[in-house]
Design a protein around this motif. Structure first.
Motif, PDB file in Angstrom:
ATOM      1  N   PRO A  80       0.838  -1.211   0.000  1.00 35.42           N
ATOM      2  CA  PRO A  80       0.000   0.000   0.000  1.00 35.42           C
ATOM      3  C   PRO A  80       0.871   1.257   0.000  1.00 35.42           C
ATOM      4  CG  PRO A  80      -0.044  -1.095   2.154  1.00 35.42           C
ATOM      5  CD  PRO A  80       0.678  -2.016   1.231  1.00 35.42           C
ATOM      6  N   GLN A  81       0.639   2.147  -0.955  1.00 38.60           N
ATOM      7  CA  GLN A  81       1.505   3.314  -1.148  1.00 38.60           C
ATOM      8  C   GLN A  81       1.425   4.311   0.002  1.00 38.60           C
ATOM      9  OE1 GLN A  81       0.695   5.023  -4.985  1.00 38.60           O
ATOM     10  NE2 GLN A  81       1.382   3.205  -6.099  1.00 38.60           N
ATOM     11  N   ASP A  82       0.330   4.273   0.773  1.00 33.85           N
ATOM     12  CA  ASP A  82       0.211   5.210   1.886  1.00 33.85           C
ATOM     13  C   ASP A  82       0.962   4.744   3.127  1.00 33.85           C
ATOM     14  OD1 ASP A  82      -1.560   3.071   2.178  1.00 33.85           O
ATOM     15  OD2 ASP A  82      -2.936   4.240   3.410  1.00 33.85           O
ATOM     16  N   LYS A  83       1.487   3.501   3.099  1.00 34.46           N
ATOM     17  CA  LYS A  83       2.178   2.951   4.271  1.00 34.46           C
ATOM     18  C   LYS A  83       3.656   2.663   4.028  1.00 34.46           C
ATOM     19  CE  LYS A  83      -1.929   0.944   6.399  1.00 34.46           C
ATOM     20  NZ  LYS A  83      -2.563  -0.279   6.942  1.00 34.46           N
TER      21      LYS A  83
ATOM     22  N   ASN B 130       8.738   1.087   6.040  1.00 37.16           N
ATOM     23  CA  ASN B 130       7.388   1.210   6.578  1.00 37.16           C
ATOM     24  C   ASN B 130       7.312   2.585   7.238  1.00 37.16           C
ATOM     25  OD1 ASN B 130       5.040   1.131   8.125  1.00 37.16           O
ATOM     26  ND2 ASN B 130       5.286  -1.026   8.667  1.00 37.16           N
ATOM     27  N   LEU B 131       6.473   3.463   6.719  1.00 35.10           N
ATOM     28  CA  LEU B 131       6.415   4.842   7.201  1.00 35.10           C
ATOM     29  C   LEU B 131       6.078   4.919   8.692  1.00 35.10           C
ATOM     30  CD1 LEU B 131       4.590   6.377   4.117  1.00 35.10           C
ATOM     31  CD2 LEU B 131       6.974   6.787   4.776  1.00 35.10           C
ATOM     32  N   GLU B 132       5.287   3.964   9.178  1.00 32.31           N
ATOM     33  CA  GLU B 132       4.900   3.979  10.584  1.00 32.31           C
ATOM     34  C   GLU B 132       6.060   3.596  11.507  1.00 32.31           C
ATOM     35  OE1 GLU B 132       1.461   1.561  11.125  1.00 32.31           O
ATOM     36  OE2 GLU B 132       0.149   2.913   9.989  1.00 32.31           O
ATOM     37  N   LYS B 133       7.123   3.024  10.939  1.00 32.48           N
ATOM     38  CA  LYS B 133       8.271   2.596  11.745  1.00 32.48           C
ATOM     39  C   LYS B 133       9.412   3.623  11.744  1.00 32.48           C
ATOM     40  CE  LYS B 133       6.414  -1.553  12.315  1.00 32.48           C
ATOM     41  NZ  LYS B 133       5.916  -2.038  13.602  1.00 32.48           N
ATOM     42  N   VAL B 134       9.268   4.680  10.953  1.00 34.67           N
ATOM     43  CA  VAL B 134      10.332   5.695  10.868  1.00 34.67           C
ATOM     44  C   VAL B 134      10.400   6.477  12.180  1.00 34.67           C
ATOM     45  CG1 VAL B 134      11.090   7.812   9.716  1.00 34.67           C
ATOM     46  CG2 VAL B 134      10.199   5.898   8.364  1.00 34.67           C
TER      47      VAL B 134
ATOM     48  N   ALA C 208       5.043  12.283   2.933  1.00 37.84           N
ATOM     49  CA  ALA C 208       4.401  11.008   3.260  1.00 37.84           C
ATOM     50  C   ALA C 208       4.237  10.835   4.769  1.00 37.84           C
ATOM     51  CB  ALA C 208       5.216   9.851   2.677  1.00 37.84           C
ATOM     52  N   LEU C 209       5.251  11.237   5.527  1.00 36.15           N
ATOM     53  CA  LEU C 209       5.182  11.105   6.986  1.00 36.15           C
ATOM     54  C   LEU C 209       4.130  12.028   7.583  1.00 36.15           C
ATOM     55  CD1 LEU C 209       8.988  10.810   7.890  1.00 36.15           C
ATOM     56  CD2 LEU C 209       7.253   9.006   8.067  1.00 36.15           C
TER      57      LEU C 209
END
Length: 230
Positions: free
Chosen positions: A180-183, A194-198, A226-227
């Motif tokens: 998924p491009q949003d994640k 994974n953007l949520e792991k940054v 994105a973030l």
């Protein structure tokens, strides 16, 4: 639903008896029989196996030795003629322990326990997005949120999670299209995060799980945007 099962026993008579029980059970599919631990280990490595019916008392390499040698251990139902192995059996987190001679009712109870454990292990909440990947000739389910980053390794890619590193045959571009491009965002020719792991980033690196991952100069603005939407 059928659990893919194998039988490991040096006794041909015992294998025949267990095979009859397995073949007559609606929740089991017998895919192989092995007379020794060496053959069994190779078979488990090269096939998808959900459940092993394993004899403890085998020559040279016994059942416990086989369990210790397996990296990804399927469920195990131990079979033995000696009741004093029971305590040791559960130190290996086996699903159940059958004492010879095996009765139909006791066998059915063991299989019921194995099926319940399989369903529990493979249950995925509706809100947990996942994909299936092929690694070491086996299909594995990967929860997308468990992935920290993806790294290019020549003709392969490596999925890095808290639990394991999973290497699969794929290109970065092909795998990127499944995400998924949003994640997830490709921040470098060799890395997807994974953007949520940054945790933080600067002009050169992105920190994920305490690891510094290179950031391409032309990706910094895209990453910042994105973030902000995560």
């Amino acid at each position: 639903m059928k659990l893919r099962s194998i039988i490991v026993d040096d006794s041909s008579m015992q294998r025949m008896a267990v095979a009859k029980l397995v073949n007559n059970h609606p929740n089991l599919a017998l895919i192989a029989e092995y007379s020794n631990a060496i053959e069994a280990k190779n078979g488990i490595k090269n096939n998808e196996v959900d459940l092993i019916f394993l004899d403890v008392e085998m020559p040279i390499i016994n059942g416990f030795d086989l369990l210790e040698s397996l990296e990804n251990r399927p469920q195990v139902i131990l079979i033995t003629g000696k009741p004093d192995y029971a305590l040791k059996a559960f130190e290996y987190d086996v699903t159940d322990y059958l004492h010879k001679p095996i009765t139909m009712s006791r066998f059915d109870a063991s299989v019921k326990r194995a099926v319940a454990k399989y369903e529990q292990m493979n249950r995925v909440n509706e809100d947990e997005e996942h994909i299936f990947v092929k690694s070491n000739l086996k299909k594995r389910k990967v929860i997308l949120n468990d992935i920290k980053w993806i790294e290019a390794l020549g003709d392969y890619i490596k999925l890095v999670t808290d639990e394991a590193n999973i290497v699969i045959l794929s290109t970065m571009k092909s795998f990127e299209n499944e995400l998924p491009q949003d994640k997830f965002l490709r921040i470098h020719k060799s890395y997807i995060v994974n953007l949520e792991k940054v945790e933080k980033f600067n002009s050169k690196n992105v920190e994920v799980g305490g690891r510094q991952i290179p950031l391409s100069r032309n990706k910094k603005a895209e990453l910042a945007e994105a973030l902000s939407n995560v």
